[in-house]
Design a protein around this motif. Structure first.
Motif, mmCIF file in Angstrom:
data_model
loop_
_atom_site.group_PDB
_atom_site.id
_atom_site.type_symbol
_atom_site.label_atom_id
_atom_site.label_comp_id
_atom_site.label_asym_id
_atom_site.label_seq_id
_atom_site.Cartn_x
_atom_site.Cartn_y
_atom_site.Cartn_z
ATOM 1 N N MET A 1 20.830 -4.841 -3.190
ATOM 2 C CA MET A 1 19.366 -4.764 -3.286
ATOM 3 C C MET A 1 18.796 -4.191 -1.995
ATOM 4 N N GLU A 2 17.921 -3.224 -2.131
ATOM 5 C CA GLU A 2 17.299 -2.619 -0.960
ATOM 6 C C GLU A 2 16.196 -3.531 -0.419
ATOM 7 N N LEU A 3 16.125 -3.622 0.902
ATOM 8 C CA LEU A 3 15.068 -4.418 1.523
ATOM 9 C C LEU A 3 13.692 -3.896 1.145
ATOM 10 N N ARG A 4 13.570 -2.570 1.019
ATOM 11 C CA ARG A 4 12.273 -1.976 0.662
ATOM 12 C C ARG A 4 11.798 -2.481 -0.689
ATOM 13 N N LEU A 5 12.710 -2.574 -1.643
ATOM 14 C CA LEU A 5 12.337 -3.055 -2.974
ATOM 15 C C LEU A 5 11.972 -4.539 -2.929
ATOM 16 N N LEU A 6 12.717 -5.299 -2.145
ATOM 17 C CA LEU A 6 12.415 -6.728 -2.029
ATOM 18 C C LEU A 6 11.077 -6.965 -1.348
ATOM 19 N N ALA A 7 10.762 -6.125 -0.355
ATOM 20 C CA ALA A 7 9.466 -6.255 0.320
ATOM 21 C C ALA A 7 8.322 -5.958 -0.642
ATOM 22 N N THR A 8 8.495 -4.954 -1.485
ATOM 23 C CA THR A 8 7.470 -4.638 -2.473
ATOM 24 C C THR A 8 7.350 -5.777 -3.488
ATOM 25 N N PHE A 9 8.490 -6.297 -3.941
ATOM 26 C CA PHE A 9 8.474 -7.437 -4.862
ATOM 27 C C PHE A 9 7.740 -8.623 -4.249
ATOM 28 N N GLU A 10 8.019 -8.923 -2.980
ATOM 29 C CA GLU A 10 7.382 -10.064 -2.315
ATOM 30 C C GLU A 10 5.871 -9.877 -2.258
ATOM 31 N N LYS A 11 5.415 -8.667 -1.960
ATOM 32 C CA LYS A 11 3.973 -8.420 -1.882
ATOM 33 C C LYS A 11 3.323 -8.562 -3.251
ATOM 34 N N VAL A 12 3.934 -8.003 -4.297
ATOM 35 C CA VAL A 12 3.369 -8.131 -5.644
ATOM 36 C C VAL A 12 3.335 -9.602 -6.060
ATOM 37 N N ALA A 13 4.396 -10.344 -5.724
ATOM 38 C CA ALA A 13 4.435 -11.769 -6.055
ATOM 39 C C ALA A 13 3.354 -12.539 -5.307
ATOM 40 N N GLU A 14 3.018 -12.096 -4.100
ATOM 41 C CA GLU A 14 1.992 -12.775 -3.304
ATOM 42 C C GLU A 14 0.609 -12.578 -3.898
ATOM 43 N N VAL A 15 0.273 -11.318 -4.270
ATOM 44 C CA VAL A 15 -1.099 -11.018 -4.701
ATOM 45 C C VAL A 15 -1.245 -10.957 -6.215
ATOM 46 N N LEU A 16 -0.104 -10.919 -6.944
ATOM 47 C CA LEU A 16 -0.089 -10.861 -8.417
ATOM 48 C C LEU A 16 -0.964 -9.729 -8.935
ATOM 49 N N SER A 17 -0.779 -8.574 -8.319
ATOM 50 C CA SER A 17 -1.507 -7.378 -8.744
ATOM 51 C C SER A 17 -0.769 -6.157 -8.214
ATOM 52 N N PHE A 18 -0.370 -5.246 -9.113
ATOM 53 C CA PHE A 18 0.267 -4.007 -8.672
ATOM 54 C C PHE A 18 -0.723 -3.145 -7.888
ATOM 55 N N THR A 19 -1.974 -3.126 -8.328
ATOM 56 C CA THR A 19 -2.978 -2.303 -7.669
ATOM 57 C C THR A 19 -3.240 -2.782 -6.248
ATOM 58 N N ARG A 20 -3.452 -4.084 -6.089
ATOM 59 C CA ARG A 20 -3.730 -4.619 -4.758
ATOM 60 C C ARG A 20 -2.506 -4.500 -3.851
ATOM 61 N N ALA A 21 -1.313 -4.754 -4.401
ATOM 62 C CA ALA A 21 -0.092 -4.616 -3.599
ATOM 63 C C ALA A 21 0.071 -3.190 -3.102
ATOM 64 N N ALA A 22 -0.213 -2.217 -3.968
ATOM 65 C CA ALA A 22 -0.109 -0.811 -3.556
ATOM 66 C C ALA A 22 -1.067 -0.507 -2.414
#
Length: 299
Positions: A1-22
């Motif tokens: 698993m790439e750290l970059r993908l996990l970091a993106t997953f963690e952010k989406v999980a935090e804010v529960l929004s793809f738009t806000r995470a982006a």
């Protein structure tokens, strides 16, 4: 698993929004969606349920989240261990109005000017919300003003006791009276910050107990809620009532005579504390902030 993908997953999980995470990550929304799909494909399971315009973690996503956080912490620790020079990184800090405005400026200014590569992101939350965000890993550090100093799942360090003052306008009927007891206060008009603030809740419980002859044995008294400390001070100065606030927040008004401290001492003590998740490895830039907080508290 790439750290970059996990970091993106963690952010989406935090804010529960793809738009806000982006937006927070500086990616296009399509990139965030693509990264999550790539991670889901590599794991062979869905991490988020798509519910119309909302998302939530699946059971697999819930199980992955603590591992993603631990891997991000280890990666940060590894970078700090081999990096030379100035500490750098973002520290997300939960705090409350009274501390941010009146207690923390010297610390924030010191870190900002001496360590410009350390970015401070302050999040205004009260005690319960701050503790929950620390346990979930949403915040790196949290400032608390509480009577208790032990918090489940957290490490905490007492920085200093936080004196309180019961304030009134100079013309208030209780101003100048000596030896006030709690039962004397109920008829003085009560000004409060929002519920959930430790000193407001403890004061309310004390008043309710005095009214009924025992702590917590009656409904709480009625407060005029003004939300913020500044609004509460203005209401008190206008003669609308009395308020219990941290002394540091009202010391200028007490010195100028715009407000007066009533002769009543709170039967509880609050402590300003710095907390973080138990077992969390603090990276160098976070440890630097903690050490400076300790140093300034001792001065």
């Amino acid at each position: 698993m790439e750290l970059r993908l996990l970091a993106t997953f963690e952010k989406v999980a935090e804010v529960l929004s793809f738009t806000r995470a982006a937006a927070e990550l500086g990616y296009a929304q399509s990139s965030v969606t693509g990264q999550i799909r790539t991670l889901e494909t590599s794991l062979g399971t869905e991490l988020f349920e798509r519910l119309g315009g909302r998302i939530r973690l699946t059971e697999a996503g819930e199980r992955l989240l603590p591992y993603a956080r631990r891997m991000a912490e280890l990666a940060e620790e590894a970078r700090a261990a081999v990096a030379a020079g100035e500490p750098a990184g973002t520290i997300t800090i939960g705090t409350m109005e009274s501390l941010t405005t009146y207690r923390l400026p010297p610390l924030l200014e010191y870190v900002h000017h001496r360590h410009p590569a350390v970015r401070l992101a302050l999040r205004p939350t009260l005690g319960d919300a701050t503790r929950q965000a620390l346990r979930q890993g949403t915040y790196d550090l949290g400032f608390l003003m509480e009577a208790g100093t032990e918090h489940e799942g957290l490490e905490s360090e007492v920085l200093a006791p936080e004196p309180l003052a019961l304030i009134a306008s100079p013309g208030h009927p209780l101003a100048g009276r000596e030896g006030l007891v709690t039962a004397d206060l109920a008829g003085g008009g009560l000004i409060g910050t929002e519920p959930g603030c430790a000193y407001r809740d403890l004061f309310e419980a004390e008043l309710a107990g005095a009214a009924a002859g025992g702590p917590g044995s009656a409904p709480g008294p009625d407060f005029l809620e003004f939300g913020t400390i500044e609004a509460s001070k203005r209401a008190v100065a206008s003669g609308l009532g009395i308020a219990l606030l941290p002394r540091i927040a009202v010391q200028e008004e007490l010195a100028s005579g715009a407000l007066v401290a009533l002769d009543w001492e709170a039967p509880f003590t609050l402590f300003t504390q710095l907390a973080w998740r138990r077992g969390k490895r603090l990276p160098a830039h976070v440890r630097l902030f903690v050490e400076q907080a300790r140093r300034l508290a001792r001065e």
